[in-house]
Each structure stands twice: as C-alpha cells, then as structure tokens.
Design an enzyme around this catalytic site. Structure first.
Site, short mmCIF file in Angstrom:
data_model
loop_
_atom_site.label_atom_id
_atom_site.label_comp_id
_atom_site.label_asym_id
_atom_site.label_seq_id
_atom_site.Cartn_x
_atom_site.Cartn_y
_atom_site.Cartn_z
N CYS A 66 -8.73 -5.18 17.53
CA CYS A 66 -7.26 -5.24 17.50
C CYS A 66 -6.73 -4.52 18.72
O CYS A 66 -6.89 -3.31 18.84
CB CYS A 66 -6.77 -4.57 16.22
SG CYS A 66 -5.04 -4.13 16.23
N THR A 77 3.58 1.05 -4.52
CA THR A 77 3.01 2.10 -3.67
C THR A 77 2.89 1.68 -2.21
O THR A 77 3.04 2.49 -1.31
CB THR A 77 1.62 2.52 -4.22
OG1 THR A 77 1.80 2.98 -5.55
CG2 THR A 77 0.99 3.61 -3.38
N VAL A 124 -5.78 -6.39 -17.11
CA VAL A 124 -5.89 -6.15 -18.55
C VAL A 124 -4.92 -7.08 -19.27
O VAL A 124 -3.72 -7.07 -19.01
CB VAL A 124 -5.56 -4.67 -18.88
CG1 VAL A 124 -5.53 -4.45 -20.39
CG2 VAL A 124 -6.57 -3.74 -18.22
N CYS A 169 1.44 -7.57 17.68
CA CYS A 169 1.16 -9.01 17.66
C CYS A 169 0.92 -9.48 16.24
O CYS A 169 0.81 -10.67 15.99
CB CYS A 169 0.00 -9.39 18.57
SG CYS A 169 -1.63 -9.34 17.81
N ARG A 213 10.95 -1.33 -7.09
CA ARG A 213 10.85 -0.11 -7.90
C ARG A 213 11.27 -0.46 -9.32
O ARG A 213 12.18 -1.25 -9.51
CB ARG A 213 11.83 0.95 -7.38
CG ARG A 213 11.56 1.42 -5.99
CD ARG A 213 12.83 1.98 -5.37
NE ARG A 213 13.46 0.99 -4.51
CZ ARG A 213 14.62 1.16 -3.90
NH1 ARG A 213 15.30 2.26 -4.07
NH2 ARG A 213 15.12 0.23 -3.14
N SER A 216 11.62 6.28 -7.25
CA SER A 216 11.76 7.44 -6.38
C SER A 216 12.18 8.65 -7.20
O SER A 216 13.05 8.51 -8.07
CB SER A 216 12.82 7.15 -5.31
OG SER A 216 12.93 8.23 -4.44
N GLU A 226 -7.51 -2.38 -12.04
CA GLU A 226 -6.41 -2.86 -11.18
C GLU A 226 -6.43 -4.38 -11.13
O GLU A 226 -7.46 -4.98 -10.87
CB GLU A 226 -6.56 -2.27 -9.77
CG GLU A 226 -5.67 -2.89 -8.71
CD GLU A 226 -4.19 -2.86 -9.05
OE1 GLU A 226 -3.70 -1.80 -9.49
OE2 GLU A 226 -3.53 -3.90 -8.89
N HIS A 284 9.35 13.85 -0.65
CA HIS A 284 10.70 14.42 -0.75
C HIS A 284 10.64 15.90 -1.09
O HIS A 284 9.80 16.33 -1.89
CB HIS A 284 11.50 13.67 -1.83
CG HIS A 284 11.77 12.25 -1.46
ND1 HIS A 284 12.65 11.89 -0.47
CD2 HIS A 284 11.25 11.09 -1.95
CE1 HIS A 284 12.66 10.57 -0.36
NE2 HIS A 284 11.82 10.05 -1.24
N CYS A 293 -3.58 -4.25 19.84
CA CYS A 293 -2.31 -3.52 19.71
C CYS A 293 -2.53 -2.11 19.17
O CYS A 293 -1.95 -1.15 19.65
CB CYS A 293 -1.34 -4.27 18.82
SG CYS A 293 -1.02 -5.96 19.36
#
Lengths: 416, 472
Positions: B396, B43, B173, B433, B310, B335, B33, B51, B398
């Site tokens: 955190c 992603t 790569v 926040c 996309r 999609s 990656e 779906h 929130c």
C-alpha cells in the site's frame, strides 16, 4: 549508498523518456521503479492508440513502453532498479539524498538532481462524496483495468460507469469484450471529457448508452453492490433528486478524474498551483527547489502519453545539463501570462535567457470551434498556431523560440 | 459441545472489553460475533474519542463509567500496545456560550473530571489556529484523548484470545436455551454451552434479550455520518473540537484521528438499526454545522464517507440482569460507550464474580503488538528487512504498508480473512487512493496466505466478494 548524477523516480513513460533525455546530454541516471517491471500504467493499457505523435504508429500501451525500454536498455548511462519504493527525498548540501524500500533493504541514493515522474492516481468514491452504502463492487476504472488486463480476473457481471474520461470510455469497451454487461456511462458534464476517437471507438461502436448531464447520486447494497441511483443534474451540476432513479448493477467503475501523485514533495514548501493539483515549474521542468524536476502526470494530468514522453525527455535533458553544471543560471524568470480562455500553462514560468526553445502545454477552459493561439512578448507576436477545433479535454502545446522573448510571455486564444 | 463459564454475545468494544477482562482472570470465556470480524458495528464507526466526562449528568451510569473508562484507557492502551493520543479535547463557543461552558465545567468537576479549565480567546486561537473567528472561549479537558476504536477493540479481542479466550466469528446467535443450570447458544449449525451469558449485541441487544425472555427496551437508532480527510490535512485541528452539546448529542466535531487524518462529523439522524448509508443531506449538515467551530475544511481532500449507528435507550445505559438467572445484558451503550466500555467490563466482571462465576489463577500473557514499519527507525527497518525481505516490499503506497505487515495481520490471533479486517489492523486501502492501487496486490497476498481463490476474498464477509466468480 548509490551515487548517480540524476535520480529518476518512476519508470513509466515520463521516467523512461527522462532517462533518455539525461543520457542524451551525456549524464548518467538511475531509475527507481516501485513495480516489478518498467512501463508504469502503460502495462495495463492493452488498447491501442499510443505513439501516433512519437512513433507515427498506433501502438498498444505495452508496445509503446517497450519502444522506450528498448531505447534506454542498451544505454550505458542509464540504470534501473525495480521493486524500489521511494519513501523520502532529502535536500543535501550539494544535491539530494533519497531513501527507498526494497526487498534487498533500504536503498540510499545520492544525486545532483531528482526527476519525479510518479504519475497520478485516480479519484476514489470518497473524493466525489459518493453517498449510500459501502459494498464491494466499486472500483476506480484503473483498478478494474489492472484486475482484468494484468491479473486476468473479472470484476462483475453488470457494470455502470461514472465519468466519461478516456479511462472510463476505454474500460466500458473492455468490460463488454470481457463479457460484462455495461448498463450505461454517466457523465455529470454536458459533454464527455474523453478524446473524440474514444467516444466513437469505445462507446458508439459498442452501442453503450452515454447519459450526459447525469450523475450517480448514491449506491445501494450491503455486501455486494446491488445498484446505483442516478439523476440528471441542473446547470449548477446539482442532482435533481425528484428525477432520481434506480439502476440495478453489481459493479460501478469510477472514472472521475486523476490527481498528480506528488505528496512526497509536500515538505519542500514548493509553489502550489491549484489548476494542476501540483507544483509550479519553469520551462526546464524545474521546481522552486534547485535540481528538483517534475514531468508527466505528476506535474499535470496529460491526455496523451506522447506528451508525457516529450515532457519527460525535456525534463531529462534539463536535469542532465543541470547535473553537469551546464544549465545557465541567473537569467530573469517571469510568469507566463494568459487570457481567460486558458486554464493554466505548464510550465508556469519561463527564463529570459534567450537560448533554445521552450514547450508550453496548456488546456483551454471550454470547447471552441475555431481559434488561433498566439503568444506575445514585448507587445510582439512570437508564435501562433491556428486550430480548427479545441476542446477542454485536449492538451495544447506551443513551442516558443526563447531568443524572440523581450520582456515576458503572454498567451492568448483568439476565438474566430 | 464445548462448555464455557461465560458466553459473550457481540464483539464490539463492550463485548471485547469484557472478553479480555474475563480471559485475564482465567475465566473460560467464549465471544460470539455474527460478523466476519470483531468491531464490525457501532465500534468501527464513531469519533474515536476517549471523553473526559464533563458531559453526562452526574449520578448516571454514563457519568460513572465514562470517568472510570477515561482513567483506564491510557494504561490499557499501553498494555495492549496500541496508540492513544492524549491531546485533550475542547468544547468551543462564542461569548454567549460562556454560561453554558461554565455549567459544563461544573458538571465535569462534580463528575470528578480533573484538569478542566476555561480557555480564553488568545490562548485558544494559539492552540487551534483554524477555529472559526467568532469562537471566543472553550472548555479544555486535558484528560480527553484520541484512539482508534477498531484497533482497540481488535487488540482487546486478541488479548482475550492469547489469554485463553475463544472468539467465534461468523457466529450469529439465533437461539438461546436454558438447560438445567446453563445456557445453550446456537447459530443453526453449531452450539456452545455456558454458565453465564452476557448480551453485548449493541444494536441487536433487544433481539437477544427476547430469546431468553429478558425485558426488551424502548430503543431508537441514531445514524452518525462522517467525512474523512486525507493525511495532508493533518494539523487542521490538533485535538477534538466540539461545539456546545445539545439535547441531540455532542454535536458535529472536527478531530484528528490517531493516524493523522482529519474527521468531520457525526450527524445525528434517526434511522433504522442497520442503516449506515451516507446521504447528501447528511454531508450538507456536516458542511453547515462545522462552520460553527472551525474555518472551512478543504473538502477536496475528503477520501472517505462513512456512517455508524448508535442505539439509544432513554437517557442512560442499561446494564442489568434477568432476575434469578445468569443472563446479563447491556442495552443503549451509545456515547460515551467507547470510553465507558472497559469500565463496564470491570463492573460486570465484579458482578459475575459475586454471582458465582468461576475464576482461576492465570498468568497474564501480553498481546504482541503488530510490527509497523512506519514506526521503525531506519536501522531497525534495515535489520527487519534483512531478516524477512517481505518487510521491504511495499503493498500500500499511500500508507506505506509492506507485504510483511499484511502477512502479519493475516496471522494475527483472530486470523482476519477480509480486506476490511486487514485494513483495520494494518491500514492498506485506508489511504488516499482507497485501494485503487493496492487492492489487486492485497487480494493476491490474501489468497496465497489463506489458501483460497482470489474470487473468494471478501471486502467484509458474507457475499461481499470483490471479484466475479466464473469468468466466461
């Protein structure tokens, strides 16, 4: 399980003064503070200007906090616990059960009354729909302040500031003192919302360009911020995109408003007041829920910490009296009316109990040169306050002698 | 040089699905990656919806893998220990759209979607009180679901790792060489060798194909912008609400997220491959189009804008191999790519086995789900804090994330090193926040645990440091 008469959530200026208020009427209280020290945001506000009203002195934030910490620390009626984060407040048959998380485990506190003094948070980029990319280098002004003043870090080399509220102005000066270049402050409104003294001392004295009626339209840069696009706005505050230009910088501070941090009360079904982004209270700072009080920036965003302290203290005395069963009940509660020159009042309600005084805070809707603020009840003037100049940014207060109230209370601004 | 059976290029949902699939089959697999974390491309920024499969044209790869993917998801999420909300989805319309909805219904039935039905006005408005007044009917797809796309991707990658796969992050790569019967993949400083190479590079698929002389495809890129609303708006809609689909896509929807926010979007704007900017124009389009389906959302509660890109190639997915080689490619996985990914992985795995890929007997190792204090009972939380006090320290406020959870995320199988990596795993800085309060604390913990100066902590890798380096 801990039992206390009054639980105070938040140990900033509001909570410290509230504790003093509770103790002053002979009740006991516990402060739960989420941070590792008392004082709240004051601890990172190392500039001066605090306490002119309260102590007739110009103090820094930490100094101001310590005045209060000194006042309460020897009081046997007051306890405080640090590093405790309240996760839940529940109504019980005769009070409240509050749960907090801490390294020592889950804390449960039973109390007759609860005062919420949790302050406010800053609006972030999303809430102003700031478009563009999502690089690093964009901070709310308070977050940058914490990095610089508490952590001793530098946030960037070349900064722009969106919003000219007090925090934005103070941080502009602070960045310059820390060796960061400030390319400009951009303010969407035709005037700065900050205090006059901050415009002089933070902006003019440091020759920082303040661009009024101008906003940041979007940000650029994939990894780190590379610059911002700015454009003047029209009278509807819409950017004029034809005049958009690019300003290179690696840091953007956002000082675009504060929001009371009161979400923990959302399930109580309290009356919401859109003008303050918080819940309505009466002159005792009590909400619709009996025994639940709000004060300071969690109730409405104040511009001076002195106001926060006086509200906190008042809420504290009310909550203390409530917990002791001394707060009179049964008197008629009426809504405080006002004309169009006033945006809102906090408190929103007042009781016709004819006892003691009430402190009404409010903001006017725009800047006026010379006005007289008047309060009426039953067609008779019960209070008046001539003001040489009032601005939308500065909170006004009026003290009402409740014994003079006949039917309701109505506030008017006579523009001279 | 390390030798692998299979090298996967790209750790988006397609790459990570295949990575997990192969590792669980005992294949020696490496996933390469280019970003600092998995799930860093399309992603991470999409609607997060499984779906049901009424939308793709019957007979297409999109239809086939959508249906199979939607069947896989519930059990896969259970296996991975990540959430899925099987709330169903709605396509809403006014009376004039009845015919189009019925066509969708029949297409869905033809594709093999179960449980589809048309819902009439009264029942519909009871299910979703905030629908626009002129909405009369809807197609309800009970098998539609809501997931957190990045969390699923991360969990799949982790599952691959705990089952013996190797994930190499920050490995872009830039060269693939065929030497004898295997491939050498390099990033300029490091090389790996593999018998099979699978291109799951998303928007960069053509670039990778070109490296081995595989065909490149006529692709275009479509940007989808979103507005994310605060959790206080939870309940505005109870399930994804789509308008009638058009040629341009599934349209602008309102959906709950898995964690209880509300999301509005996406736009569908032609763009450059890496253009994830959000424009005022896009925001205006969302505000305009969303009115067709739902009542006015509370825009004061927007906490974040984001966009994803996309890649589209013709009308269908392209999943194929370079003839007489061990190089496979996936192109144009737009999609319903998120839904289809586990099915694509299943399919590719079969193909690879048939093509001579070595598999071995492997004992499945389940992924350990994260401990999230929000999901614990008071009793469990008390016990946990007693065992490890850091689970009592809120970082955190929130999202109510503790120091213990942040440390746990840092020590998770992929060892994320960025603020966004921690955010996607555990949600600090994800709340209202947006990190204003917790960022200093978070960076301090990360610096301590990773043993690097705070100034070197990045938002999302590369040069995205949060603090300035030399303080004069």
């Amino acid at each position: 399980m801990i039992c206390t008469q009054v639980l105070i959530i938040g140990g900033g200026p509001g909570g410290l003064a509230a504790a003093h208020g509770v103790a002053s009427v002979g009740a006991n209280c516990l402060i739960l503070e989420r941070d590792n020290r008392l004082g709240g945001i004051l601890n990172q506000c190392i500039h001066n200007g605090f306490g002119l009203h309260r102590f007739n002195e110009e103090l820094t934030g930490p100094e101001y906090a310590h005045r209060w910490i000194d006042i309460i620390s020897t009081n046997p009626h007051i306890n405080a616990k640090l590093n405790c984060f309240v996760t839940e407040i529940q109504r019980t048959q005769d009070g409240f059960l509050t749960t907090a998380m801490s390294a020592d485990g889950l804390l449960e506190v039973e109390s007759k009354a609860v005062i919420l003094t949790t302050g406010c948070r800053e609006r972030a980029a999303g809430s102003i729909l700031l478009g563009g990319t999502r690089p690093s280098g964009i901070y709310t002004a308070g977050c940058a302040q914490k990095f610089i003043n508490i952590e001793g870090k530098s946030v960037g080399k070349k900064a722009a500031i969106l919003g000219s509220g007090d925090i934005g102005l103070i941080m502009a000066r602070r960045l310059i003192c820390e060796g960061t270049e400030v390319v400009g402050i951009y303010e969407i409104m035709p005037a700065s919302g900050g205090l006059a003294r901050n415009i002089t001392q933070c902006v003019r004295d440091f020759n920082i360009p303040l661009h009024l009626s101008t906003t940041v339209t979007r940000v650029a840069g994939r990894d780190r911020l590379e610059g911002i696009f700015v454009a003047p706005v029209n009278e509807k505050l819409q950017p004029v995109y034809e005049l958009e230009k690019f300003v290179p910088c690696d840091t953007l501070l956002l000082s675009v408003g504060l929001l009371p941090e009161n979400e923990i009360l959302s399930k109580f079904g309290l009356e919401w007041t859109p003008a303050t982004n918080s819940f309505a209270v009466d002159e005792f700072f009590m909400t619709d829920c009996e025994g639940l009080f709000l004060a300071g920036n969690v109730l409405h965003v104040n511009d001076l910490v002195d106001n926060v302290s006086s509200e906190g203290e008042f809420a504290g005395t009310s909550a203390g009296r409530y917990a002791l069963g001394e707060l009179s009940k049964g008197a008629e509660r009426v809504e405080i009316g006002h004309d169009e020159h006033i945006k809102y009042t906090a408190p929103k309600y007042i009781h016709l109990d004819h006892e003691g005084t009430a402190q009404i805070s409010f903001r006017v809707s725009k800047n006026y040169k010379k006005v007289i603020i008047k309060a009426f009840s039953g067609g008779k003037e019960v209070s008046r306050k001539p003001c040489p100049a009032v601005t939308a940014g500065e909170m006004q207060t009026l003290i009402i002698d409740k014994s003079k109230l006949i039917d309701g209370l109505y506030l008017e601004v006579e523009v001279l | 040089m390390e030798k692998y059976g299979v090298a996967i290029i790209g750790a988006g949902i397609v790459g990570a699905s295949l990575f997990s699939e192969l590792a669980r089959k005992g294949v020696k697999v490496v996933m390469l990656e280019k970003s600092a974390d998995v799930s860093d491309g399309s992603t991470k920024a999409n609607s997060g919806i499984v779906h049901a499969g009424y939308d793709p044209i019957p007979g297409t790869l999109k239809a086939k893998f959508n249906i199979r993917g939607s069947q896989i998801y519930p059990s896969m999420c259970q296996r991975l220990g990540v959430g899925i909300c099987q709330c169903g989805t709605l396509v809403v319309a006014n009376e004039s759209g009845r015919e189009a909805l019925e066509q969708l219904l029949h297409r869905g039935i033809e594709n093999g979607v179960s449980g589809l039905r048309i819902i009439e006005r009264e029942e519909l408005h009871e299910m979703e009180p905030n629908l626009a007044d002129n909405i009369d009917i809807a197609l309800f797809a009970p098998t539609g679901a809501v997931i957190s796309p990045y969390l699923v991707c991360i969990a799949l990658a982790e599952e691959g790792v705990v089952n013996g796969g190797v994930a190499k992050l920050n490995f872009e790569v830039n060269r693939i060489e065929k030497v004898n019967d295997s491939y050498i993949l390099g990033n300029g400083t490091e090389q790996v060798e593999a018998d099979f190479v699978i291109n799951c590079a998303g928007v960069n698929a053509n670039t990778i194909n070109a490296m081995v002389g595989a065909p490149t495809f006529d692709t275009h890129y479509v940007k989808g912008e979103y507005l994310l609303l605060d959790k206080s708006q939870n309940g505005f809609v109870n399930r994804p609400i789509f308008p009638l689909p058009t040629k341009a896509g599934k349209g602008i929807l309102a959906t709950p997220t898995l964690h209880g926010n509300i999301m509005l979007g996406p736009t569908a704007i032609p763009c450059e491959p890496n253009d994830t900017t959000v424009d005022a124009e896009g925001i205006a389009i969302i505000k305009e189009k969303i009115k067709l389906s739902v009542k006015e959302p509370n825009y004061k509660k927007v906490i974040k804008l984001f966009a994803g890109v996309r890649v589209v190639s013709g009308d269908d997915f392209v999943i194929d191999k370079l003839p007489n080689s061990h190089f496979y490619y996936t192109v144009g996985i737009c999609s319903p790519g998120l839904t289809a990914a586990p099915a694509i992985a299943e399919y590719l795995c079969e193909k690879l086995v048939a093509d001579g890929m070595e598999v071995s007997v492997h004992k499945f190792v389940p992924r350990t789900p994260y401990v999230t204090t929000n999901d614990l009972s008071k009793k469990q939380l008390k016990e946990l804090i007693k065992k490890d006090a850091s689970f009592g320290k809120i970082v955190c406020r929130c999202e109510k994330i503790t120091e213990g959870e942040v440390v746990e995320a840092l020590n998770s199988p992929l060892h994320p090193t960025t603020v966004d990596g921690i955010k996607r795993r555990m949600r600090p800085t994800m709340g209202r926040c947006q990190g204003g309060f917790c960022l200093p604390k978070l960076i301090k913990i990360m610096s301590r645990e990773l043993d690097v100066p705070e100034e070197e902590i990045t938002l999302h890798g590369n040069k995205s440091e949060i603090l300035a380096k030399d303080k004069d």
